[in-house]
Design a protein around this motif. Structure first.
Motif, PDB file in Angstrom:
ATOM      1  N   ARG A 204       0.799  -1.226   0.000  1.00  0.00           N
ATOM      2  CA  ARG A 204       0.000   0.000   0.000  1.00  0.00           C
ATOM      3  C   ARG A 204       0.833   1.278   0.000  1.00  0.00           C
ATOM      4  N   ARG A 205       2.008   1.251   0.602  1.00  0.00           N
ATOM      5  CA  ARG A 205       2.812   2.468   0.717  1.00  0.00           C
ATOM      6  C   ARG A 205       4.293   2.094   0.760  1.00  0.00           C
ATOM      7  N   GLU A 206       5.146   2.938   0.199  1.00  0.00           N
ATOM      8  CA  GLU A 206       6.586   2.698   0.230  1.00  0.00           C
ATOM      9  C   GLU A 206       7.141   2.977   1.622  1.00  0.00           C
ATOM     10  N   CYS A 207       8.180   2.233   1.990  1.00  0.00           N
ATOM     11  CA  CYS A 207       8.971   2.636   3.147  1.00  0.00           C
ATOM     12  C   CYS A 207      10.439   2.401   2.825  1.00  0.00           C
ATOM     13  N   TYR A 208      11.318   3.001   3.601  1.00  0.00           N
ATOM     14  CA  TYR A 208      12.720   3.104   3.232  1.00  0.00           C
ATOM     15  C   TYR A 208      13.626   2.674   4.380  1.00  0.00           C
ATOM     16  N   ARG A 209      14.927   2.708   4.117  1.00  0.00           N
ATOM     17  CA  ARG A 209      15.897   2.394   5.160  1.00  0.00           C
ATOM     18  C   ARG A 209      15.662   3.298   6.372  1.00  0.00           C
ATOM     19  N   ASN A 210      15.726   2.691   7.544  1.00  0.00           N
ATOM     20  CA  ASN A 210      15.527   3.352   8.838  1.00  0.00           C
ATOM     21  C   ASN A 210      14.065   3.684   9.134  1.00  0.00           C
ATOM     22  N   SER A 211      13.152   3.333   8.227  1.00  0.00           N
ATOM     23  CA  SER A 211      11.733   3.506   8.552  1.00  0.00           C
ATOM     24  C   SER A 211      11.392   2.645   9.763  1.00  0.00           C
ATOM     25  N   GLU A 212      10.585   3.193  10.657  1.00  0.00           N
ATOM     26  CA  GLU A 212      10.153   2.463  11.845  1.00  0.00           C
ATOM     27  C   GLU A 212       8.765   1.887  11.594  1.00  0.00           C
ATOM     28  N   ILE A 213       8.633   0.584  11.847  1.00  0.00           N
ATOM     29  CA  ILE A 213       7.411  -0.150  11.518  1.00  0.00           C
ATOM     30  C   ILE A 213       6.862  -0.847  12.756  1.00  0.00           C
ATOM     31  N   ILE A 214       5.547  -0.882  12.865  1.00  0.00           N
ATOM     32  CA  ILE A 214       4.870  -1.731  13.843  1.00  0.00           C
ATOM     33  C   ILE A 214       4.215  -2.872  13.068  1.00  0.00           C
ATOM     34  N   ALA A 215       4.550  -4.106  13.432  1.00  0.00           N
ATOM     35  CA  ALA A 215       3.967  -5.283  12.782  1.00  0.00           C
ATOM     36  C   ALA A 215       2.977  -5.935  13.739  1.00  0.00           C
ATOM     37  N   LYS A 216       1.735  -6.094  13.277  1.00  0.00           N
ATOM     38  CA  LYS A 216       0.694  -6.726  14.079  1.00  0.00           C
ATOM     39  C   LYS A 216       0.266  -8.029  13.407  1.00  0.00           C
ATOM     40  N   THR A 217       0.255  -9.107  14.180  1.00  0.00           N
ATOM     41  CA  THR A 217      -0.116 -10.416  13.644  1.00  0.00           C
ATOM     42  C   THR A 217      -1.422 -10.884  14.280  1.00  0.00           C
ATOM     43  N   TYR A 218      -2.326 -11.350  13.421  1.00  0.00           N
ATOM     44  CA  TYR A 218      -3.655 -11.799  13.833  1.00  0.00           C
ATOM     45  C   TYR A 218      -3.829 -13.262  13.427  1.00  0.00           C
ATOM     46  N   VAL A 219      -4.440 -14.052  14.298  1.00  0.00           N
ATOM     47  CA  VAL A 219      -4.685 -15.466  14.006  1.00  0.00           C
ATOM     48  C   VAL A 219      -6.170 -15.756  14.180  1.00  0.00           C
ATOM     49  N   LYS A 220      -6.736 -16.418  13.172  1.00  0.00           N
ATOM     50  CA  LYS A 220      -8.152 -16.788  13.210  1.00  0.00           C
ATOM     51  C   LYS A 220      -8.300 -18.264  12.876  1.00  0.00           C
ATOM     52  N   ASP A 221      -9.123 -18.968  13.640  1.00  0.00           N
ATOM     53  CA  ASP A 221      -9.413 -20.376  13.356  1.00  0.00           C
ATOM     54  C   ASP A 221     -10.500 -20.466  12.297  1.00  0.00           C
ATOM     55  N   ILE A 222     -10.237 -21.266  11.260  1.00  0.00           N
ATOM     56  CA  ILE A 222     -11.234 -21.532  10.221  1.00  0.00           C
ATOM     57  C   ILE A 222     -11.325 -23.046  10.082  1.00  0.00           C
ATOM     58  N   ALA A 223     -12.326 -23.636  10.758  1.00  0.00           N
ATOM     59  CA  ALA A 223     -12.450 -25.099  10.812  1.00  0.00           C
ATOM     60  C   ALA A 223     -11.139 -25.677  11.343  1.00  0.00           C
ATOM     61  N   GLU A 224     -10.493 -26.552  10.567  1.00  0.00           N
ATOM     62  CA  GLU A 224      -9.239 -27.172  11.007  1.00  0.00           C
ATOM     63  C   GLU A 224      -8.018 -26.391  10.541  1.00  0.00           C
ATOM     64  N   GLU A 225      -8.232 -25.222   9.971  1.00  0.00           N
ATOM     65  CA  GLU A 225      -7.135 -24.436   9.411  1.00  0.00           C
ATOM     66  C   GLU A 225      -6.911 -23.155  10.211  1.00  0.00           C
ATOM     67  N   LYS A 226      -5.824 -22.464   9.863  1.00  0.00           N
ATOM     68  CA  LYS A 226      -5.491 -21.199  10.505  1.00  0.00           C
ATOM     69  C   LYS A 226      -5.329 -20.116   9.444  1.00  0.00           C
ATOM     70  N   GLU A 227      -5.905 -18.968   9.729  1.00  0.00           N
ATOM     71  CA  GLU A 227      -5.697 -17.784   8.898  1.00  0.00           C
ATOM     72  C   GLU A 227      -4.808 -16.830   9.691  1.00  0.00           C
ATOM     73  N   VAL A 228      -3.686 -16.448   9.099  1.00  0.00           N
ATOM     74  CA  VAL A 228      -2.744 -15.550   9.770  1.00  0.00           C
ATOM     75  C   VAL A 228      -2.575 -14.297   8.914  1.00  0.00           C
ATOM     76  N   ILE A 229      -2.802 -13.146   9.513  1.00  0.00           N
ATOM     77  CA  ILE A 229      -2.634 -11.867   8.817  1.00  0.00           C
ATOM     78  C   ILE A 229      -1.610 -11.036   9.579  1.00  0.00           C
ATOM     79  N   THR A 230      -0.639 -10.500   8.857  1.00  0.00           N
ATOM     80  CA  THR A 230       0.307  -9.571   9.464  1.00  0.00           C
ATOM     81  C   THR A 230       0.204  -8.238   8.738  1.00  0.00           C
ATOM     82  N   CYS A 231       0.004  -7.193   9.518  1.00  0.00           N
ATOM     83  CA  CYS A 231      -0.157  -5.841   8.988  1.00  0.00           C
ATOM     84  C   CYS A 231       1.044  -5.003   9.418  1.00  0.00           C
TER      85      CYS A 231
END
Length: 253
Positions: A204-231
Motif C-alpha cells: 500500500r505504501r513505500e517505506c525506506y531504510r531506517n523507517s520504523e514499523i509496527i507489525a501486528k499479527t492476527y490469528v483466526k481459526d477456520i475449521a481445522e485451518e489457521k488464517e494468519v494476517i500480518t499488517c
C-alpha cells in the motif's frame, strides 16, 4: 503468437528451511528473478530502466502452493503477462516439478513507475506488445482481496526498523522482505504444525531504510485451518499501512 518465458533451477540450500524445503520468501524471490530475466530478454533490462529512471513496482501477490520443493530438486519456472496496458500489467507464474506437476502458481499486479517524478507512468505501445502474451491468467478472475482483520484476533505486536540489506535498488523495502517478516511472526505452533498453501500480499505504501514499523499479527481459526494476517504500519502514524500479508495454513499430513 503466445509469449511465455521459462527457466529451470535447482533448489539451493540457502533457500530452504530447517526441513530443507523451499521457504515462502525464497519462492517469491525466485519468481521475482524470473520476471527480471523475462524483462531482460525483451530488452527492458534493469540497467536500461535505471537510466530511464523507470521501473516496475509490485502492488499485489496471490500465491497458491501445492507443495514446497526440497533442497537439490530441479524445477521448471514459467512466467507470462496476461495483460499489459496503460500503467499496469498482470504477471502469472508457475513452478513445475520433474514429474510435470504444477507445485506452485501465482498471480501478481505491477505498476509502471516514473521514479524521478514518483508516480505511475504510461506504458508505451511497443512495451505493451512486447509483454502481452495472449495467455490467460494462472488464477482466473483474481481480485487480490485480503480478509479483514479483527482486533480480537491480535496475538503479537512488534517493532521493526528497516535495515540497509532489506532495501532494493530503488531505495524501498524489497517486496519480498515483508513475506520474510510475516513468516518470522507466524506463531511457532502454526509454523511447525501446519503448512502454508495460500499467500496474499497487498503493498500500500513505500517505506525506506531506517523507517520504523509496527507489525501486528492476527490469528483466526477456520475449521481445522489457521488464517494468519500480518499488517505492517508506520510506527509514527498507525493510519498508514505499508503492507498486509495474509496466509492460510492447513494441518500437516
Amino acid at each position: 503468437m503466445s509469449k511465455k518465458y521459462e527457466e529451470t533451477a535447482v533448489i539451493a540450500f540457502n533457500n530452504t528451511n530447517a526441513r530443507l524445503q523451499l521457504t515462502q520468501n525464497s519462492l517469491t524471490v525466485l519468481f521475482q528473478e524470473l520476471a527480471i530475466h523475462h524483462s531482460d530478454s525483451l530488452g527492458y533490462t534493469l540497467h536500461y530502466l535505471s537510466e530511464e529512471q523507470k521501473g516496475w513496482a509490485i502492488t499485489n501477490w496471490h500465491i497458491l502452493i501445492d507443495r514446497f520443493p526440497k533442497y537439490g530438486e530441479e524445477v521448471t519456472m514459467q512466467t507470462w503477462s496476461p495483460s499489459c496496458r496503460r500503467m499496469q500489467a498482470e504477471r502469472s507464474f508457475r513452478m513445475i516439478d520433474s514429474n510435470g506437476n504444477i507445485i506452485a502458481r501465482a498471480s501478481s499486479r505491477w505498476i509502471y513507475m516514473d521514479f524521478k517524478r514518483r508516480r505511475p507512468t504510461t506504458i508505451s505501445k511497443s512495451m505493451e506488445e512486447d509483454y502481452y502474451s495472449g495467455l490467460e491468467s494462472i488464477i482466473k478472475k483474481e481480485n487480490y482481496k485480503l480478509p479483514k482483520r479483527d482486533e480480537e484476533n491480535l496475538v503479537l505486536e512488534v517493532g521493526l526498523s528497516v535495515r540497509r540489506s532489506e532495501t532494493d535498488s530503488n531505495g524501498h523495502t524489497n517486496n519480498t522482505q515483508y513475506i520474510t517478516w510475516a513468516m518470522d511472526l507466524v506463531p511457532d505452533y502454526i509454523y511447525d504444525g501446519y503448512h502454508s498453501y495460500d499467500i496474499g500480499v497487498v503493498y500500500r505504501r513505500e517505506c525506506y531504510r531506517n523507517s520504523e514499523i509496527i507489525a501486528k499479527t492476527y490469528v483466526k481459526d477456520i475449521a481445522e485451518e489457521k488464517e494468519v494476517i500480518t499488517c505492517f504500519l508506520d510506527a509514527n502514524d498507525n493510519s498508514i499501512i505499508f503492507c498486509e500479508v495474509a496466509t492460510l495454513w492447513g494441518r500437516k499430513d
